[in-house]
Design an enzyme around this catalytic site. Structure first.
Site, short mmCIF file in Angstrom:
data_model
loop_
_atom_site.label_atom_id
_atom_site.label_comp_id
_atom_site.label_asym_id
_atom_site.label_seq_id
_atom_site.Cartn_x
_atom_site.Cartn_y
_atom_site.Cartn_z
N ARG A 31 31.74 164.62 38.63
CA ARG A 31 31.00 163.95 39.58
C ARG A 31 30.84 162.66 39.89
NH1 ARG A 31 28.48 168.21 44.56
NH2 ARG A 31 30.93 168.66 44.77
N HIS B 103 37.68 165.35 46.28
CA HIS B 103 37.36 166.45 46.44
C HIS B 103 38.94 166.90 46.07
CE1 HIS B 103 34.51 168.89 45.52
NE2 HIS B 103 33.71 169.29 46.19
N GLN C 32 38.30 171.00 45.51
CA GLN C 32 37.47 172.33 47.43
C GLN C 32 38.84 172.49 47.87
OE1 GLN C 32 34.04 172.39 48.04
NE2 GLN C 32 35.72 173.65 49.53
N ASP D 167 32.87 168.46 58.08
CA ASP D 167 32.50 168.38 56.58
C ASP D 167 31.00 167.29 56.79
OD1 ASP D 167 31.39 167.49 53.92
OD2 ASP D 167 32.66 166.29 53.59
N CYS E 253 33.46 172.70 53.22
CA CYS E 253 32.92 172.66 52.16
C CYS E 253 31.95 173.10 51.72
CB CYS E 253 33.72 171.09 51.26
SG CYS E 253 32.28 169.84 51.62
N ARG F 246 35.66 179.03 44.96
CA ARG F 246 35.13 177.41 43.87
C ARG F 246 35.76 177.88 42.51
NH1 ARG F 246 33.32 173.24 45.38
NH2 ARG F 246 33.82 172.36 43.57
N1 NVA Z 1 31.79 164.61 51.73
C1 NVA Z 1 30.50 165.40 51.14
C2 NVA Z 1 31.10 166.67 50.64
C3 NVA Z 1 30.08 167.38 49.57
C4 NVA Z 1 30.48 168.42 49.01
C5 NVA Z 1 29.92 164.01 50.33
O1 NVA Z 1 30.72 163.68 49.24
O2 NVA Z 1 28.51 164.76 49.84
N1 CP Z 2 31.18 171.48 48.25
C1 CP Z 2 31.06 171.42 47.47
O1 CP Z 2 31.57 170.51 46.23
O2 CP Z 2 29.69 171.58 47.35
P1 CP Z 2 28.55 171.22 45.82
O3 CP Z 2 28.35 170.03 46.21
O4 CP Z 2 26.99 172.03 45.83
O5 CP Z 2 28.93 170.83 44.54
#
Ligand code: NVA
Ligand code: CP
Length: 301
Positions: free
Chosen positions: A104, A131, A134, A219, A259, A287
């Site tokens: 990540r 992502h 997800q 989101d 998400c 997930r």
């Molecule tokens: N768009 C959000 C998704 C989190 C799971 C981010 O990148 O923070």
């Molecule tokens: N939706 C998602 O990826 O959640 P986290 O940021 O908690 O991993």
């Protein structure tokens, strides 16, 4: 054997994605009935986190345990990655010892470079641009509640970044129409939209975008790494909230997904996310099941 990576949904074919979806449901049933299934015994997944996470870390770590393997949590703060060891070197070294790497991070290029130098599968667990994990969970959740999403209409409300762009890929791979409501200046990558012009449309009105939708998704307004833009984004996204009026434009049996983590009364009102059409808790739980299917697909020998 060539190593398969999962950097975007496009790394799997339509057929493979459907296989993973159905396998996710099977693995879920097996786990709920107490069946032990350990195809990844003695295998290790390295999990590199350069951003925070609740769902992703727990689902991958628990998934590896349930599949008989082990997961290694590596934060960039505590590894040499955070002190500037080149990505290429890190990918070579880490992949010489583990069986899969989940990462990540920020720029999408980072996962591409890791994939180039890794001898084991690289799984994108969120970049600024995509992502895909997800989406595996979202598509499984829709299927469990409503059957095939093929031919349906999905409305995306909010930023055109990682989640939205994965929905654009999904529109093609799972065969649905995608109506995106986002403020000007927050559009998804225009090249990606143009590639999918036959099924993706951009709207500036949330209600217009939600008309007759089968699924409404949103989101956060400010993603990880954009915290200092929170105020600016609150203004820009003020008309891009999923509330009861927006859900009323969608079909009566439309589902709502997010998400998570969510901000009630910013991108979604409490009555919607906590209401009857919301499937966010199944979506979060999936997930685990969807990624177990992915891990098995990429790593089982
Ligand atoms: N768009 C959000 C998704 C989190 C799971 C981010 O990148 O923070
Ligand atoms: N939706 C998602 O990826 O959640 P986290 O940021 O908690 O991993």
């Amino acid at each position: 054997m060539t190593v398969r990576h999962f950097l975007t949904l496009k790394d799997l074919s339509k057929e493979e994605l459907q296989t993973v979806l159905e396998r996710g449901i099977e693995l879920k049933n097996m786990q709920k009935s107490g069946e032990i299934h350990e195809p990844l015994k003695n295998q290790t997944l390295a999990m590199i986190f350069e951003k925070s996470s609740t769902r992703t870390r727990i689902s991958f770590e628990t998934g590896m345990t349930q599949l008989g393997g082990h997961a290694l949590f590596l934060s960039s703060r505590d590894t040499q990655l955070g002190r500037g060891e080149p990505l290429e070197d890190s990918a070579r070294v880490i992949s010489s010892m583990v069986d899969g790497i989940m990462i990540r991070t920020f720029e999408h290029k980072i996962v591409e470079t890791m994939a180039e130098y890794s001898r084991v599968p690289i799984i994108n667990a969120l970049t600024d641009d995509y992502h895909p994990c997800q989406l595996l969970a979202d598509m499984q959740t829709y299927y469990e509640h409503r059957g095939s999403i093929a031919g349906k209409t999905v409305t995306w409300v909010g930023d055109g970044n990682n989640m939205c762009q994965s929905y654009i890929n999904a529109a093609e791979l799972y065969d649905f129409k995608l109506r995106i409501a986002c403020p000007e200046g927050y559009d998804p990558n225009p090249e990606l939209v143009a590639e999918h012009a036959d099924r993706v449309e951009i709207f500036r009105s949330t209600k217009d975008a939600a008309a007759n939708a089968d699924l409404v998704v949103t989101d956060v307004w400010a993603s990880m790494g954009q915290e200092e833009e929170q105020r600016l984004r609150e203004k820009a996204f003020a008309n891009f909230q999923v509330n009861a009026e927006v859900m009323a434009c969608a079909k009566d049996d439309a589902l709502f997904m997010h998400c998570l983590p969510a901000h009630r009364d910013e991108e979604v009102t409490a009555d919607v996310i906590d209401g009857n059409q919301s499937v966010v808790w199944d979506e979060a739980e999936n997930r685990l099941h969807a990624q177990k299917a992915l891990l098995e697909f990429l790593m089982a020998k």
